[in-house]
Design a protein around this motif. Structure first.
Motif, PDB file in Angstrom:
ATOM      1  N   GLY A 107      -4.380  12.207  16.705  1.00 18.11           N
ATOM      2  CA  GLY A 107      -4.638  12.792  15.406  1.00 18.11           C
ATOM      3  C   GLY A 107      -5.662  12.012  14.612  1.00 18.11           C
ATOM      4  N   VAL A 108      -6.329  12.709  13.686  1.00 18.29           N
ATOM      5  CA  VAL A 108      -7.271  12.084  12.763  1.00 18.29           C
ATOM      6  C   VAL A 108      -6.981  12.590  11.360  1.00 18.29           C
ATOM      7  CG1 VAL A 108      -9.096  11.761  14.475  1.00 18.29           C
ATOM      8  CG2 VAL A 108      -9.003  13.889  13.158  1.00 18.29           C
ATOM      9  N   GLY A 109      -7.384  11.807  10.366  1.00 15.25           N
ATOM     10  CA  GLY A 109      -7.162  12.224   8.995  1.00 15.25           C
ATOM     11  C   GLY A 109      -7.898  11.342   8.005  1.00 15.25           C
ATOM     12  N   LEU A 110      -7.939  11.798   6.757  1.00 19.03           N
ATOM     13  CA  LEU A 110      -8.483  11.030   5.654  1.00 19.03           C
ATOM     14  C   LEU A 110      -7.356  10.679   4.703  1.00 19.03           C
ATOM     15  CD1 LEU A 110     -11.796  12.939   4.795  1.00 19.03           C
ATOM     16  CD2 LEU A 110     -11.567  10.714   5.907  1.00 19.03           C
ATOM     17  N   GLY A 111      -7.411   9.472   4.141  1.00 19.15           N
ATOM     18  CA  GLY A 111      -6.339   9.025   3.278  1.00 19.15           C
ATOM     19  C   GLY A 111      -6.837   8.441   1.969  1.00 19.15           C
ATOM     20  N   ASN A 141       0.831  -1.192   0.000  1.00 17.79           N
ATOM     21  CA  ASN A 141       0.000   0.000   0.000  1.00 17.79           C
ATOM     22  C   ASN A 141       0.870   1.247   0.000  1.00 17.79           C
ATOM     23  OD1 ASN A 141      -2.049   1.931   0.378  1.00 17.79           O
ATOM     24  ND2 ASN A 141      -1.974   1.710   2.594  1.00 17.79           N
ATOM     25  N   PHE A 142       0.559   2.160  -0.920  1.00 21.53           N
ATOM     26  CA  PHE A 142       1.131   3.495  -0.874  1.00 21.53           C
ATOM     27  C   PHE A 142       0.002   4.448  -0.548  1.00 21.53           C
ATOM     28  CE2 PHE A 142       2.103   7.586  -2.927  1.00 21.53           C
ATOM     29  CZ  PHE A 142       3.260   7.897  -2.220  1.00 21.53           C
ATOM     30  N   GLY A 143       0.096   5.107   0.599  1.00 22.95           N
ATOM     31  CA  GLY A 143      -0.993   5.945   1.064  1.00 22.95           C
ATOM     32  C   GLY A 143      -0.602   7.410   1.182  1.00 22.95           C
ATOM     33  N   ILE A 144      -1.570   8.278   0.920  1.00 22.20           N
ATOM     34  CA  ILE A 144      -1.427   9.725   1.074  1.00 22.20           C
ATOM     35  C   ILE A 144      -2.558  10.191   1.975  1.00 22.20           C
ATOM     36  CG2 ILE A 144      -1.343  11.954  -0.105  1.00 22.20           C
ATOM     37  CD1 ILE A 144      -0.650  10.431  -2.682  1.00 22.20           C
ATOM     38  N   ASN A 145      -2.225  10.913   3.042  1.00 19.52           N
ATOM     39  CA  ASN A 145      -3.309  11.408   3.895  1.00 19.52           C
ATOM     40  C   ASN A 145      -2.990  12.758   4.518  1.00 19.52           C
ATOM     41  OD1 ASN A 145      -2.437  10.976   6.923  1.00 19.52           O
ATOM     42  ND2 ASN A 145      -1.819   9.104   5.860  1.00 19.52           N
ATOM     43  N   ASN A 146      -4.034  13.484   4.806  1.00 14.68           N
ATOM     44  CA  ASN A 146      -3.976  14.775   5.479  1.00 14.68           C
ATOM     45  C   ASN A 146      -4.783  14.702   6.759  1.00 14.68           C
ATOM     46  OD1 ASN A 146      -2.538  17.076   4.530  1.00 14.68           O
ATOM     47  ND2 ASN A 146      -3.729  16.986   2.641  1.00 14.68           N
ATOM     48  N   GLY A 147      -4.415  15.506   7.743  1.00 12.65           N
ATOM     49  CA  GLY A 147      -5.208  15.507   8.958  1.00 12.65           C
ATOM     50  C   GLY A 147      -4.724  16.526   9.966  1.00 12.65           C
ATOM     51  N   LEU A 148      -5.300  16.432  11.154  1.00 12.77           N
ATOM     52  CA  LEU A 148      -4.964  17.313  12.267  1.00 12.77           C
ATOM     53  C   LEU A 148      -4.442  16.495  13.435  1.00 12.77           C
ATOM     54  CD1 LEU A 148      -7.989  19.790  12.453  1.00 12.77           C
ATOM     55  CD2 LEU A 148      -5.649  20.369  11.810  1.00 12.77           C
ATOM     56  N   GLU A 149      -3.495  17.083  14.174  1.00 16.06           N
ATOM     57  CA  GLU A 149      -3.016  16.489  15.421  1.00 16.06           C
ATOM     58  C   GLU A 149      -3.301  17.456  16.560  1.00 16.06           C
ATOM     59  OE1 GLU A 149       0.631  13.656  13.810  1.00 16.06           O
ATOM     60  OE2 GLU A 149       1.083  15.404  15.063  1.00 16.06           O
ATOM     61  N   TYR A 150      -3.750  16.891  17.672  1.00 16.28           N
ATOM     62  CA  TYR A 150      -4.097  17.686  18.851  1.00 16.28           C
ATOM     63  C   TYR A 150      -3.119  17.393  19.981  1.00 16.28           C
ATOM     64  CZ  TYR A 150      -6.557  19.089  23.095  1.00 16.28           C
ATOM     65  OH  TYR A 150      -6.879  19.647  24.311  1.00 16.28           O
ATOM     66  N   TYR A 151      -2.533  18.463  20.556  1.00 16.04           N
ATOM     67  CA  TYR A 151      -1.556  18.368  21.642  1.00 16.04           C
ATOM     68  C   TYR A 151      -2.164  18.983  22.906  1.00 16.04           C
ATOM     69  CZ  TYR A 151       1.797  17.237  18.011  1.00 16.04           C
ATOM     70  OH  TYR A 151       2.453  16.627  16.965  1.00 16.04           O
ATOM     71  N   PRO A 152      -2.668  18.159  23.823  1.00 20.82           N
ATOM     72  CA  PRO A 152      -3.355  18.707  25.012  1.00 20.82           C
ATOM     73  C   PRO A 152      -2.449  19.544  25.907  1.00 20.82           C
ATOM     74  CG  PRO A 152      -3.008  16.333  25.230  1.00 20.82           C
ATOM     75  CD  PRO A 152      -2.672  16.682  23.818  1.00 20.82           C
ATOM     76  N   THR A 207      -7.821   1.711  -5.652  1.00 21.01           N
ATOM     77  CA  THR A 207      -7.646   2.957  -4.906  1.00 21.01           C
ATOM     78  C   THR A 207      -8.781   3.061  -3.906  1.00 21.01           C
ATOM     79  OG1 THR A 207      -6.685   4.006  -6.857  1.00 21.01           O
ATOM     80  CG2 THR A 207      -7.409   5.453  -5.073  1.00 21.01           C
ATOM     81  N   VAL A 208      -8.453   3.085  -2.627  1.00 23.07           N
ATOM     82  CA  VAL A 208      -9.482   3.078  -1.589  1.00 23.07           C
ATOM     83  C   VAL A 208      -9.246   4.212  -0.604  1.00 23.07           C
ATOM     84  CG1 VAL A 208      -9.808   0.595  -1.799  1.00 23.07           C
ATOM     85  CG2 VAL A 208      -8.215   1.467  -0.095  1.00 23.07           C
ATOM     86  N   LEU A 209     -10.327   4.719  -0.070  1.00 25.36           N
ATOM     87  CA  LEU A 209     -10.246   5.738   0.972  1.00 25.36           C
ATOM     88  C   LEU A 209     -10.057   5.092   2.326  1.00 25.36           C
ATOM     89  CD1 LEU A 209     -13.132   8.167  -0.067  1.00 25.36           C
ATOM     90  CD2 LEU A 209     -10.678   8.544  -0.346  1.00 25.36           C
ATOM     91  N   SER A 210      -9.544   5.856   3.276  1.00 23.44           N
ATOM     92  CA  SER A 210      -9.407   5.353   4.641  1.00 23.44           C
ATOM     93  C   SER A 210      -9.601   6.492   5.629  1.00 23.44           C
ATOM     94  CB  SER A 210      -8.035   4.709   4.866  1.00 23.44           C
ATOM     95  OG  SER A 210      -6.998   5.673   4.736  1.00 23.44           O
ATOM     96  N   PHE A 211     -10.090   6.124   6.810  1.00 21.87           N
ATOM     97  CA  PHE A 211     -10.127   7.026   7.957  1.00 21.87           C
ATOM     98  C   PHE A 211      -8.978   6.634   8.867  1.00 21.87           C
ATOM     99  CE2 PHE A 211     -11.345   7.807  12.383  1.00 21.87           C
ATOM    100  CZ  PHE A 211     -11.474   9.183  12.345  1.00 21.87           C
TER     101      PHE A 211
END
Length: 254
Positions: free
Chosen positions: A147-151, A113-124, A192-196
């Motif tokens: 962190g969460v993101g879509l790929g 798998n070659f994956g590309i994803n964007n997202g946010l990370e939260y630092y409490p 090509t598949v999406l991922s959470f």
């Protein structure tokens, strides 16, 4: 068109972040670790299956840190944007009791798998910036995060049987993997598949510009053919997903 439609979900985030890059702190990281594909090979939630169907994953990440220059909000103090590239590869096998069907025991596969994803990370505990680095204590320089993101994932499954005739001989295939419907059976086409994506980790600041990163990550695919298999029947309750743990090094450029 299928690939293009899925990229629409993620590429706009990249362009938005790029257009604002001059206001952000630029950070890169490289991570290497173990990767488990939780799929239709073996037995669900079985330790032998999970640790047997394990490979390696390499990821490269680029971060925007909004806390660098203008710390005016809670968001700027606690969130980072992350753009991530990941390559993973795993050999697959049906880990089953010896008394079970030999057609399963003779079947092996692989997954890349070659994956590309964007997202946010939260630092409490807030983001540790250049200005906030003090080297006061070990605990002070630790930063937990989630962190969460879509790929978008470009996956390639493969499978074979050691029995005479291989998988070309239908007698070598377990009935649960034989189907006339496109949603079940065996499909070894690249896709090509999406991922959470979900991740949790710890950062430890070594000096003003570098950190060690320990991270655990989960990837939930929108397809059950990531491994090339989709069993027929009520036992096929979940789509494919993965879990991994890795360690890496992060460096702050400017």
């Amino acid at each position: 068109m299928k690939t293009l439609n899925k990229l629409v979900f993620i590429l706009p985030m990249i362009f938005v972040f790029e257009s604002q890059a001059q206001f952000y702190e630029h950070e890169f990281s490289a991570n290497l670790g173990f990767y488990q594909l939780r799929s239709d090979y073996g037995i669900s939630d079985d330790s032998e299956t999970n640790f047997g169907n394990q490979g390696l994953a390499l990821s490269l990440s680029y971060y925007y840190n909004p806390a660098f220059r203008n710390r005016k909000s809670y968001f700027q103090d606690h969130f980072k944007y992350r753009f991530n590239l990941q390559f993973s590869s795993t050999d697959l096998e049906h880990y089953i009791p010896e008394s079970d069907d030999p057609r399963l025991a003779s079947m092996t596969g692989s997954y890349t798998n070659f994956g590309i994803n964007n997202g946010l990370e939260y630092y409490p505990l807030k983001i540790k910036t250049i200005k906030s680095y003090r080297n006061k204590s070990f605990l002070y320089d630790i930063s937990p995060y989630v962190g969460v993101g879509l790929g978008v994932n470009f996956v390639k499954p493969d499978a074979e049987s050691s029995l005479s005739g291989g998988l070309s001989n239908i007698d070598n295939i377990l009935l649960t993997f034989i189907s006339n419907e496109p949603d079940n059976g065996i499909n070894l086409d690249s896709d090509t598949v999406l991922s959470f994506n979900f991740r949790a980790g710890l950062r430890y600041k070594l000096d003003i510009q570098s950190e060690i990163v320990l991270e655990s990550s989960w990837m939930f695919f929108d397809s059950d053919f990531v491994d090339g298999l989709s069993p027929v029947g009520p036992q096929n309750k979940n789509k494919d997903w993965s879990w991994g743990i890795n360690i890496g090094y992060s460096y702050l450029l400017f």
